[in-house]
Design an enzyme around this catalytic site. Sequence first.
Site, PDB file in Angstrom:
ATOM      1  N   SER A 112       3.081  -1.816  10.419  1.00 22.64           N
ATOM      2  CA  SER A 112       4.531  -1.852  10.676  1.00 22.64           C
ATOM      3  C   SER A 112       5.166  -3.204  10.361  1.00 22.64           C
ATOM      4  CB  SER A 112       4.839  -1.412  12.108  1.00 22.64           C
ATOM      5  OG  SER A 112       4.458  -0.062  12.309  1.00 22.64           O
TER       6      SER A 112
ATOM      7  N   GLU B 107      -6.832   4.888   7.534  1.00 20.20           N
ATOM      8  CA  GLU B 107      -6.679   6.322   7.228  1.00 20.20           C
ATOM      9  C   GLU B 107      -7.940   6.877   6.570  1.00 20.20           C
ATOM     10  OE1 GLU B 107      -2.948   5.740   5.251  1.00 20.20           O
ATOM     11  OE2 GLU B 107      -2.152   5.142   7.209  1.00 20.20           O
TER      12      GLU B 107
ATOM     13  N   HIS C 191      -9.700   1.419   4.744  1.00 20.71           N
ATOM     14  CA  HIS C 191      -8.383   1.530   5.381  1.00 20.71           C
ATOM     15  C   HIS C 191      -8.500   2.499   6.561  1.00 20.71           C
ATOM     16  CE1 HIS C 191      -4.256   2.770   6.086  1.00 20.71           C
ATOM     17  NE2 HIS C 191      -3.922   1.588   5.588  1.00 20.71           N
TER      18      HIS C 191
ATOM     19  N   ASN D  35       0.864  -1.180   0.000  1.00 23.10           N
ATOM     20  CA  ASN D  35       0.000   0.000   0.000  1.00 23.10           C
ATOM     21  C   ASN D  35       0.901   1.230   0.000  1.00 23.10           C
ATOM     22  OD1 ASN D  35      -1.807   2.039   0.438  1.00 23.10           O
ATOM     23  ND2 ASN D  35      -2.331   1.436   2.542  1.00 23.10           N
TER      24      ASN D  35
ATOM     25  N   LYS E  29       0.093   4.247  -0.336  1.00 21.43           N
ATOM     26  CA  LYS E  29      -0.568   5.454   0.209  1.00 21.43           C
ATOM     27  C   LYS E  29      -0.285   6.637  -0.732  1.00 21.43           C
ATOM     28  CE  LYS E  29      -0.168   3.351   4.701  1.00 21.43           C
ATOM     29  NZ  LYS E  29      -0.155   3.511   6.148  1.00 21.43           N
TER      30      LYS E  29
HETATM   31  P1  PGA Z   1       2.597   0.525   7.613  1.00 22.78           P
HETATM   32  O1  PGA Z   1       1.164   0.712   6.927  1.00 22.78           O
HETATM   33  O2  PGA Z   1       3.179  -0.754   7.068  1.00 22.78           O
HETATM   34  O3  PGA Z   1       3.396   1.731   7.189  1.00 22.78           O
HETATM   35  O4  PGA Z   1       2.377   0.460   9.084  1.00 22.78           O
HETATM   36  C1  PGA Z   1       0.317  -0.387   6.711  1.00 22.78           C
HETATM   37  C2  PGA Z   1      -0.989   0.071   6.120  1.00 22.78           C
HETATM   38  O5  PGA Z   1      -1.486   1.127   6.526  1.00 22.78           O
HETATM   39  O6  PGA Z   1      -1.566  -0.590   5.233  1.00 22.78           O
END
Ligand code: PGA
Length: 249
Positions: free
Chosen positions: A213, A98, A96, A9, A11
């Site tokens: 993460s 966000e 998601h 992803n 983003k």
């Molecule tokens: P991250 O994001 O690996 O940077 O924690 C994961 C996600 O939001 O899909």
Amino acid sequence: MRTPVFAANWKMNNGPQEARAFLRTFLARYARRTDRTVAIFPPALTFSAVHEGLRERTDILLGVQNIHWEEKGAFTGENSAPIASAAGARLVLVGHSERRHVFGERDEETALKCAAAIGAGLLPVLCVGELLEEREAGRTEEVVLRQLRAGVAKLASAALGGIVVAYEPVWAIGTGRTAQPEDAASVHGVLRSALRKLGEASAANVPLLYGGSVTLKNVGALLAASDVDGVLVGGASLDAEGWSQIVRT
Ligand code: PGA
């Protein structure tokens, strides 16, 4: 999608030029394999550059990060499921964290988006996950089950087999704090049995991804946890070299 899934992803990162550079490195390091599924979710305006770059690599699936539930119309700034599908997307992220917590997306909207995705032949990746205060209050199960049930509320039980669910604890996203493999396994177990109750036959086929993460260091242990069928990776998917190591795990 019965093989482990590695989903990137991006983003709001990587413009078309950066994406082309990413693919040059990544494709040189990752040869086609049949024992895993790799997917990339670029930003909407980078999508066609990645699609073009993957012309010879149809083994790598492409997805969009969001859709609107209407097919078309006066929705400035939005993309629909049929538009995403026509552009070459096979998957779409829905709900998601966000989208939920930065843009105020509600459960009812995730339901409409999942239904729109299925209607357009896309595989929705329904994201669920609790906030830190919800985890600390012992409400993890209640929250993820509410999000799961709400997200699939408009799907016929036969369509349940055509989704992916991603468990992404909000406190673990972009924070460097990962859920322990046993915590991920326990929530995935809860999700699996809820899916089974919703539609016995198709539930077994729903891949359950973990996100939050994920790095090269922890991906092996997370994938080894029970009911973890893959990972959804943000930050660590942006570096082509690092991502190629992760997908070879
Ligand atoms: P991250 O994001 O690996 O940077 O924690 C994961 C996600 O939001 O899909």
